[in-house]
Design an enzyme around this catalytic site. Structure first.
Site: not given
Lengths: 461, 384
Positions: A316-317
């Site tokens: 996600h990041g």
């Protein structure tokens, strides 16, 4: 380009649909391929090349994998490894280089921007290579349909993560019908409304309340921030998936569903079966099960699960908070597996409440790269270092109450069930449905038009 | 039935998208939006650099929104949705019913719009700014009069169905901090009382006071300056009414339904005897009528905001009043000019008032600086 923009709908989509439908069947994939590249290149034209290299390499290695698969397992594995390495290395470099550099002490590359959608299309491409190696999909012989699969603009930049095996037949042969197109329109407009009217408003409310609570933190204010982040991400992301699925239908495709009312989940396990389904599926199919899943003993099973959730977070990041967010869910999944899951089944209302709180606080972790903010928020939620409420928060709460109610209902299947029930009773629903959709579209256009509105501020003089 | 409904869905979608797309291309671009009172974006220029940096894409989005067919109607549709759906606010403007005009939506300046920092009121900074005014009052040898016009939300407090979070804190601070020496006039109590008794002292669609509101404040200033006997009675004015005035607040909010305001110009037979010079240029009179044709109608009063405006009466030797002001004073000045020669300075940028006193040698100083500005700018704190 994002779906919820005027330029997308009135320039890009208008032209794309017109060209697509006047083009003879056999050229339609090529049309999609070309317009999808244009869609991608609109913001960052240079990264088109990167994507093309990924596509060409997976396409080319595909022939190698196919050739050796039956006779020479080792060589086929090598081909697969090469294909995956090329793709993953782009993702690793562009998304994660700076994170690692920063944490190890290397110099950071200042203007390294993340190519849009790279996390999504890399996973799509990998699904092809891996499934081909497993013999679960046929070789993509022709380049254009394969290129179309990867670049297909509805799902290119934010999913759903469509696996090659789910659409390879549709790439060769699909039926565009009025019925499908109409369903697509309904779905697209629903998604648009979810994002623009509910998602964006919730985002603004969250941001506003969060800024306000920096000055004078309150328990109620912090809970509201958490609530609005929860609404924001759901309506934004599921709205986007709705738009993607709708656009796909307009072009004759059927994509898999990505959300199934995640906020009615009665456990975290249940939540992850309903939230971003295509991502969970991907990790299960290509990481968890190959690692042995849960058939390898309790300890290994938990460890496998930990790997998956670490990766889910990290996907996600590239920041610590995403890793913590992933591991946070792992902890609850393990606890639920161990004993909590059985207990929760006995008290459904409590189970629902518990799931919402855990997920909601998860979003607080998700939205804050600054870990100290997360820590502070946690304290404020339980009343440490914050007063219970103040006049401003009371005022905001009152003002936003109707909106909260609309969002809460919007998260449940209730609206859909209501429509189904009504249409079973009366034909009027079917008759007005096209007009309702048209009206909703007009309202969405109004939201897009007024987005940039900032008045001429002559009054301060 | 099923089939027909589906076909209709497809047709409506294609018609809406197609027609608007064609109209967007076909209709000529507009330079200016009267409704929103601002310039609209032009088509961005395409070159290699702007394209590759993504700048072109961003500008195109703005261009699309600004030049979109039926933009004004869409903007209204959005605010109608916001109102009908869940919010009592759009772009930071609250709406409410007004007892004076039941059934009409009325726009009021909001204090809770984040981009202007009016959502939060810091008592310390307000106190500090008022302290500067008080200090000025102590040090001046001539009288100082201080007017801090309230916002519409303050005056018309009673028509809003939810509490203002900060109540009247700013006004309580004014009463506390400013002594006799600062010559503070409590215009909130004055205007609120008039408003409650049904008088039209605040515009519904603009953040200023009406000419009537300004007249009441003029009366108080005259009393404060000890020339109560020189107040010109209301009856002596010939009042000209300009219909269909829609001001700043309405432009911000774009509420679909609201009652427009009436802007009044108050005339006396001797209007022609005044000489008004704004930033070196002589005006035709108190009222610059060309603004009545534009969307910026409030600038009809002494030609809007100028850095320096001087007013004298032909052949008369009169005392001078030095005014440090914002736009609220513009509708007030035509009244005061009947009694005094005026030197009006825009307070933002002219805060060294003791120097101005030395230069112009006035008989008194008047500060007119509204509450919104007090909260959002620090200018009042710089007066010396």
């Amino acid at each position: 380009m994002v779906f919820s923009s005027l330029i997308f709908i009135f320039a890009y989509l208008a032209v794309t649909l017109a060209v697509y439908y006047i083009t003879p069947l056999k050229w339609r994939n090529l049309v999609l391929f070309v317009v999808s590249l244009a869609f991608y290149g609109w913001g960052e034209p240079t990264y088109i090349l990167l994507m093309l290299v990924s596509i060409v390499s997976a396409y080319a290695f595909g022939f190698g994998i196919e050739r050796f698969r039956e006779k020479n397992k080792k060589a086929a594995k090598l081909m697969l490894a090469a294909s995956v390495t090329v793709n993953l290395s782009f993702l690793l470099f562009f998304k994660y280089y700076n994170f690692f550099a920063e944490n190890i002490g290397f110099s950071v590359i200042e203007d390294l921007t993340l190519p849009v959608g790279i996390s999504f299309y890399t996973f799509q491409i990998m699904s092809y290579s891996i499934d081909l190696y497993r013999g679960e999909v046929p070789l993509a012989k022709r380049f254009v349909p394969f290129g179309t699969y990867v670049t297909l603009f509805p799902q290119l930049i934010a999913g759903p993560i469509v696996r090659y095996k789910d659409v390879c037949d549709q790439l060769e042969e699909r039926k565009e019908t009025v019925s499908k197109f109409a369903l697509g329109v309904n779905r697209f407009v629903t998604g648009l409304a979810k994002k623009l009217i509910l998602g964006d408003t919730a985002a603004a409310a969250a941001e506003y309340l969060e800024t306000a609570s920096e000055f004078s933190p309150t328990v109620v204010g912090t809970w509201l921030v958490m609530l609005f982040y929860t609404f924001h991400i759901y309506f934004d992301f599921s709205g986007y998936s709705d738009m993607a699925i709708g656009l796909g239908r307009m072009l004759g495709f059927e994509f898999v569903e990505n959300f199934n009312y995640p906020y009615i989940a009665k456990s975290i396990t249940d939540f992850w079966r309903r939230w971003h389904i295509t991502l969970s599926t991907w990790f299960r199919e290509y990481i968890y099960i190959p690692l042995g899943g849960n058939r390898v003993g309790k300890l290994r099973g938990f460890l496998n699960l930990a790997t998956v959730w670490f990766l889910t977070g990290f996907w996600h990041g590239a920041d610590w908070n995403y890793i913590i967010w992933g591991v946070y869910f792992w902890v609850f999944l393990v606890i639920e597996k161990a004993f909590l899951g059985k207990l929760l089944q006995k008290v459904p209302p409590l189970a629902h409440f518990y799931s919402l709180i855990i997920v909601g606080f998860g979003w607080m972790i998700f939205f804050h790269t600054d870990l100290s903010v997360i820590f502070e928020s946690a304290k404020h939620l339980v009343g440490v270092g914050a007063e219970f409420a103040n006049a401003s928060v009371g005022y905001e709460l009152l003002k936003l109450l109707p909106f909260i109610a609309v969002c809460a209902i919007g998260c449940t299947p209730a609206p859909k069930l209501l429509v189904q029930k009504l249409s079973a009773k009366t034909k009027a629903v079917k008759a007005v449905s096209p007009f309702v959709t048209a009206l909703l579209l007009l309202v969405c256009i109004a939201y897009m038009v007024d987005n940039t509105f900032s008045p001429f501020l002559y009054y301060i003089f | 039935m099923e089939k027909r409904s589906e076909l209709l869905t497809v047709i409506l979608f294609c018609v809406i998208v197609g027609v608007l797309a064609v109209l967007f291309v076909a209709l000529p671009d507009r330079d200016f939006s009267e409704q929103e009172n601002r310039a609209l974006a032009e088509a961005p220029k395409l070159d290699k650099e702007s394209f590759f940096s993504g700048e072109f894409g961003k500008e195109t989005n703005v261009y699309f929104a600004d030049q979109f067919p039926f933009r004004d109607q869409f903007v209204k549709l959005k605010s109608a949705t916001e109102l009908g759906f869940f919010k009592k606010e759009n772009n930071g403007v609250l709406y409410s019913y007004d007892q004076l005009a039941v059934r009409d939506f009325n726009a009021y300046r909001s204090r809770i719009h984040i981009s202007e920092n009016t959502d939060r009121l810091y008592p310390e900074t307000i106190k500090a700014q008022l302290g500067s005014v008080e200090k000025l009052g102590q040090s001046l040898e001539i009288p100082l009069v201080t007017v801090i016009p309230p916002r519409t939300v303050d005056v018309a407090d009673s028509v809003f169905d939810y509490d203002r979070p900060d109540g009247d804190i700013a006004f309580e601070l004014m009463n506390e901090t400013l002594s006799e020496k600062a010559g503070y006039i409590d215009t909130l109590s004055l205007l609120r009382e008039k408003y409650e008794s049904g008088e039209y002292v605040s515009y519904r669609t603009d953040h200023h006071w009406t000419t009537l509101g300004a007249y009441y404040v003029y009366c108080e200033i005259m009393k404060e300056l000890g020339v109560e006997d020189k107040i010109i009675p209301k009856e002596e004015f010939e009042i000209e009414q300009i219909e269909d005035f829609s001001g700043t607040t309405a432009a911000r909010a774009n509420f679909p339904f609201y009652k427009k305001d009436v802007l009044e110009l108050w005339h006396l037979p001797d209007d022609g005897e005044y000489k008004i010079i704004a930033d070196g240029e002589e005006l035709s009179g108190f009222y610059s009528r060309e603004y009545l044709e534009s969307s910026d109608k409030y600038s009809v009063f002494i030609d809007g905001t100028h850095n320096k405006t001087e007013i004298t009466k032909n052949g008369d030797e009169r005392k001078t009043l030095l005014i440090a002001k914002d736009s609220f004073a513009n509708s007030l000045i035509p009244f005061l000019a009947r009694e005094f020669d005026i030197i009006a300075l825009n307070l933002q940028g002219n805060t060294m008032l003791s120097l101005a006193v030395a230069e112009y040698d006035p008989a008194a100083v008047l500060i007119v600086y509204n509450t919104e500005n007090l909260i959002t700018t620090g200018s009042l704190g710089n007066v010396k």
